[in-house]
Design a protein around this motif. Structure first.
Motif, PDB file in Angstrom:
ATOM      1  N   ILE A  94      33.799  36.319  17.441  1.00  0.00           N
ATOM      2  CA  ILE A  94      34.888  36.840  16.750  1.00  0.00           C
ATOM      3  C   ILE A  94      35.421  36.109  15.629  1.00  0.00           C
ATOM      4  O   ILE A  94      35.833  36.331  14.584  1.00  0.00           O
ATOM      5  CB  ILE A  94      35.881  37.393  17.820  1.00  0.00           C
ATOM      6  CG1 ILE A  94      35.445  38.494  18.574  1.00  0.00           C
ATOM      7  CG2 ILE A  94      37.212  37.858  17.041  1.00  0.00           C
ATOM      8  CD1 ILE A  94      36.508  39.292  19.438  1.00  0.00           C
ATOM      9  N   PRO A  95      35.845  34.924  16.108  1.00  0.00           N
ATOM     10  CA  PRO A  95      36.596  33.849  14.897  1.00  0.00           C
ATOM     11  C   PRO A  95      35.613  33.899  13.632  1.00  0.00           C
ATOM     12  O   PRO A  95      36.077  34.175  12.586  1.00  0.00           O
ATOM     13  CB  PRO A  95      36.538  32.437  15.558  1.00  0.00           C
ATOM     14  CG  PRO A  95      36.611  32.851  17.027  1.00  0.00           C
ATOM     15  CD  PRO A  95      35.736  33.914  17.316  1.00  0.00           C
ATOM     16  N   VAL A  96      34.365  33.776  13.740  1.00  0.00           N
ATOM     17  CA  VAL A  96      33.621  33.920  12.663  1.00  0.00           C
ATOM     18  C   VAL A  96      33.451  35.114  11.944  1.00  0.00           C
ATOM     19  O   VAL A  96      33.628  35.198  10.795  1.00  0.00           O
ATOM     20  CB  VAL A  96      32.033  33.235  13.050  1.00  0.00           C
ATOM     21  CG1 VAL A  96      30.880  33.686  11.773  1.00  0.00           C
ATOM     22  CG2 VAL A  96      31.757  32.024  13.491  1.00  0.00           C
ATOM     23  N   GLY A  97      33.418  36.303  12.624  1.00  0.00           N
ATOM     24  CA  GLY A  97      33.541  37.519  12.141  1.00  0.00           C
ATOM     25  C   GLY A  97      34.814  37.727  11.474  1.00  0.00           C
ATOM     26  O   GLY A  97      34.861  38.335  10.233  1.00  0.00           O
ATOM     27  N   VAL A  98      35.810  37.135  12.225  1.00  0.00           N
ATOM     28  CA  VAL A  98      37.096  37.139  11.296  1.00  0.00           C
ATOM     29  C   VAL A  98      37.281  36.505  10.011  1.00  0.00           C
ATOM     30  O   VAL A  98      37.697  37.040   8.773  1.00  0.00           O
ATOM     31  CB  VAL A  98      38.192  36.791  12.187  1.00  0.00           C
ATOM     32  CG1 VAL A  98      39.486  36.586  11.410  1.00  0.00           C
ATOM     33  CG2 VAL A  98      38.625  37.803  13.331  1.00  0.00           C
ATOM     34  N   LEU A  99      36.605  35.228  10.052  1.00  0.00           N
ATOM     35  CA  LEU A  99      36.701  34.421   8.787  1.00  0.00           C
ATOM     36  C   LEU A  99      35.836  35.051   7.623  1.00  0.00           C
ATOM     37  O   LEU A  99      36.154  35.309   6.499  1.00  0.00           O
ATOM     38  CB  LEU A  99      36.324  33.203   9.096  1.00  0.00           C
ATOM     39  CG  LEU A  99      37.146  32.211   9.963  1.00  0.00           C
ATOM     40  CD1 LEU A  99      36.670  30.863  10.358  1.00  0.00           C
ATOM     41  CD2 LEU A  99      38.656  32.052   9.057  1.00  0.00           C
ATOM     42  N   ALA A 100      34.640  35.474   8.087  1.00  0.00           N
ATOM     43  CA  ALA A 100      33.698  36.220   7.248  1.00  0.00           C
ATOM     44  C   ALA A 100      34.495  37.442   6.746  1.00  0.00           C
ATOM     45  O   ALA A 100      34.026  37.743   5.359  1.00  0.00           O
ATOM     46  CB  ALA A 100      32.448  36.418   7.784  1.00  0.00           C
ATOM     47  N   ALA A 101      34.845  38.223   7.667  1.00  0.00           N
ATOM     48  CA  ALA A 101      35.603  39.621   6.779  1.00  0.00           C
ATOM     49  C   ALA A 101      36.848  39.300   5.911  1.00  0.00           C
ATOM     50  O   ALA A 101      36.741  39.819   4.825  1.00  0.00           O
ATOM     51  CB  ALA A 101      36.284  40.387   8.210  1.00  0.00           C
TER      52      ALA A 101
END
Ligand SMILES: Nc1ncnc2c1ncn2[C@@H]1O[C@H](COP(=O)(O)OP(=O)(O)OP(=O)(O)O)[C@@H](O)[C@H]1O
Ligand SMILES: [Mg+2]
Lengths: 352, 255
Positions: A94-101
């Motif tokens: 999730i953190p990676v997804g958030v940062l990428a988004a």
């Protein structure tokens, strides 16, 4: 005198004060569902976080910089879709997804903004709207990727973060509250920074700012990208919560609602748009329960507030406080010529 | 410091500036005078990069700055104040000056510090002291008196630490007494800072009293130039601009 004690230095605890307020706010938000454990309240508040971030970030453009964007929801939707699609690959946390988004949305906003911020006033508004319609139609037509009209389906997985299980409704709520408060704090910091005051110069008088060495276009682009990034966080909170993303996120009505929230709440107090968000959401919630003609009722309420008060509700409060404080504090300095206020309406008095 | 050569500009059929060549030595205090519509403001617009001349060169510190944007011109050290004060209505005097100083110090992009930054705030305080604006520090720019608005406009230009300062009618819209107060401040500013200063002014008494050199514009062209004494005696100027009824003897006494 120590440097920290200079008059300018005395104001520096600003950040400490804001952090204290943010922590208090967070504590309140976390305590609320414990006091009233109905799931409906939690759901209501998560929607509030998502749309609150949309409205607050839009106000960085409208209220702080004087850029009236009609297409801000485009970035709300971009955040939601990029996040949803990444999570559906099952390969990112999730953190990676958030940062990428957020990063991806910022990149999109950088490209679009580079074109938009060169245009002035109504042309700026229209081109932001045009880009939003473009993004909306990409979402609707690229069915194989986005699910088109049906939205991003199949659910958005929520792998554990730091041992926290976000499939638990209370944990999810807490995580959203923390992210929400952090974003509000970041926006507060930006609006109180030297950059934030440069934006106020641009809002008031861009030509003069330019003659004072301000690179107006670059500054506008900077806040455009930052506001888009903050809106994308709102979008991904919503995507995470409803476990999907829908083209309506990018529809012009979503941008329109964000503008209503700002108008209802007001632009003179930093948190004004949140007041508007709460108001519009409450109206939406109750009016839809009691009548089918909720558009009519909402429109009437907005008309009354906009035409009747000619400012947002938080602004009314702010002006009232100012008026109470004024006789004591100000009073024209002795020897000054009569100080006559000029301008009226939105520009009158101080905006935050 | 600043030299213009064969500067010309037309707006449609209006020739607002015609073949103007003037040299402004470093540290000089020069007045530009001329009747309404003579092209004085246009002349400032041309040298400050706001309007591009049709022809001619503007040499600032030896380099031609024609074609540079007004932003680049400011950054090289030429700032201006406006005929109608151009301010930031929702900022207080202190905030506006501090924000201008921040811009001058290239701090406009900083997001991690808090406004006002201490160093910029101190410089803003200095400027307020210099102009006598300190008592109004916390007044919104929109609520200032006309005279203070003109002062703040100059203060904003000073925040740029300019080598050359252009003042477009610093006394516009003021009564006689206020005019002299204002021009006194401008004059002191010039003495204290040693800047190269150009100002546009309609009041002949003021011009004759404080300017070192005077350039008279008419229909966009230089009608005459010289010291106050030379201008006062120049027959063209007397005929065309001052009019014969102007009581020159009085101003001689004052000067
Ligand atoms: N941007 C513009 N477009 C068209 N015409 C212009 C423009 N700027 C100036 N002019 C014209 O150029 C001429 C000179 O104007 P300018 O403002 O320079 O005069 P001025 O000497 O400053 O007059 P005043 O004493 O009234 O301030 C006028 O005829 C004006 O109408
Ligand atoms: Mg003029």
């Amino acid at each position: 005198m120590r440097p920290g004690l200079s008059p300018a230095g005395l104001r520096r605890p600003g950040l400490a004060r804001d952090v204290a307020i943010a922590l208090t706010g967070l504590a309140l938000l976390l305590a609320l569902p414990m006091a009233f454990p109905a799931p409906a309240l939690r759901d209501f508040l998560i929607y509030f976080f998502a749309y609150g971030l949309l409205a607050m970030s839009l106000n960085l453009l409208v209220g702080l910089t004087g850029l009236v964007s009609f297409g801000h929801a485009a970035y709300f939707a971009t955040g939601a879709y990029v996040f949803g699609l990444l999570m559906q690959t099952g390969r990112v946390s999730i953190p990676v997804g958030v940062l990428a988004a957020v990063g991806g949305t910022a990149l999109v906003a950088l490209v679009i903004g580079a074109i938009c911020v060169r245009l002035k006033e109504i042309y700026f508004s229209f081109i932001t709207l045009a880009f939003q319609m473009f993004i909306h139609s990409v979402i609707v037509t690229w069915v194989s990727l986005t699910g088109g009209d049906q939205g991003l389906r199949g659910g958005i997985p929520r792998p554990p973060v730091l041992g926290l299980d976000l499939n638990d409704a209370r944990t999810l709520y807490g995580a959203c509250a923390v992210v929400f408060v952090l974003c509000i704090l970041a926006m507060r910091q930006v609006s109180q920074s030297p950059f934030g005051y440069t934006l106020r110069m641009i809002r008031d008088n861009p030509a003069r700012a330019n003659f004072l060495g301000v690179d107006v276009t670059a500054m506008k682009l900077g806040i455009f990208v930052f506001a888009a990034a903050m809106a994308s966080v709102g979008g991904l909170i919503l995507a995470l919560f409803v476990s999907g993303a829908y083209p309506e996120f990018a529809f012009w009505t979503t941008s329109g609602e964000a503008i209503f929230m700002i108008m209802l709440g007001g632009i003179k107090i930093f948190l004004g748009p949140l007041v508007g968000t709460l108001l519009l959401q409450t109206l939406n919630h109750f009016v839809t329960i009691y009548t089918e003609h909720h558009g009519l009722v909402l429109g009437t309420v907005i008309l009354v507030i906009v035409l009747g008060l000619r400012r947002g509700l938080a602004d009314v409060l702010f002006d009232w406080l100012q008026a109470r404080r004024a006789p004591r504090a100000a009073g024209p300095a002795p020897g000054s010529l009569e100080a006559e206020p000029i301008g009226d309406g939105a520009l009158k008095g101080r905006t935050v | 410091m600043l030299r213009v050569e064969h500067l010309s500009k037309s707006f449609g059929g209006v020739r607002a500036t015609r073949d103007v060549s003037i040299d402004f030595p470093a540290g000089s205090l020069t007045a530009i005078i001329g009747p309404n519509g003579a092209g004085k403001t246009t002349f400032f617009n041309l040298i400050s990069g706001h309007v591009r001349p049709d022809e001619g060169r503007v040499l600032f510190d030896g380099t031609d700055i024609v074609g540079l944007s007004s932003l680049e011109v400011v950054r090289r050290g030429m700032a201006r104040a406006f005929q109608v004060a151009s301010l930031f209505p929702s900022l207080t005097v202190r905030e506006a000056l501090t924000a201008a100083v921040v811009s001058h110090q290239r701090g406009s992009r900083r997001v991690f510090s808090r406004f006002p930054v201490a160093a910029a705030g101190r410089r803003a305080d200095e400027i307020m002291d210099l102009l006598g604006l300190a008592p109004k520090a916390d007044v919104l720019s929109a609520n200032l008196s006309h005279g203070d608005q003109k002062l703040l406009d100059i203060g904003l230009a000073l925040a740029m630490d300019p080598k050359v300062l252009l003042l477009d009618e610093p006394t516009a819209g003021m009564g006689p007494e206020e005019r002299w107060r204002m021009i006194g401040k401008v004059h002191r500013l010039w003495e204290v800072t040693g800047m190269t200063m150009l100002f546009i002014e309609h009041d002949m008494d003021i011009v004759f009293k404080i300017a070192q050199t005077i350039h008279v514009l008419k229909y966009g062209a230089v009608l005459a130039q010289g010291s106050p004494d030379e201008i006062r005696r120049n027959q063209d100027v007397i005929d065309a601009y001052l009019g014969t009824d102007h009581r020159l003897s009085e101003t001689v006494g004052e000067a």
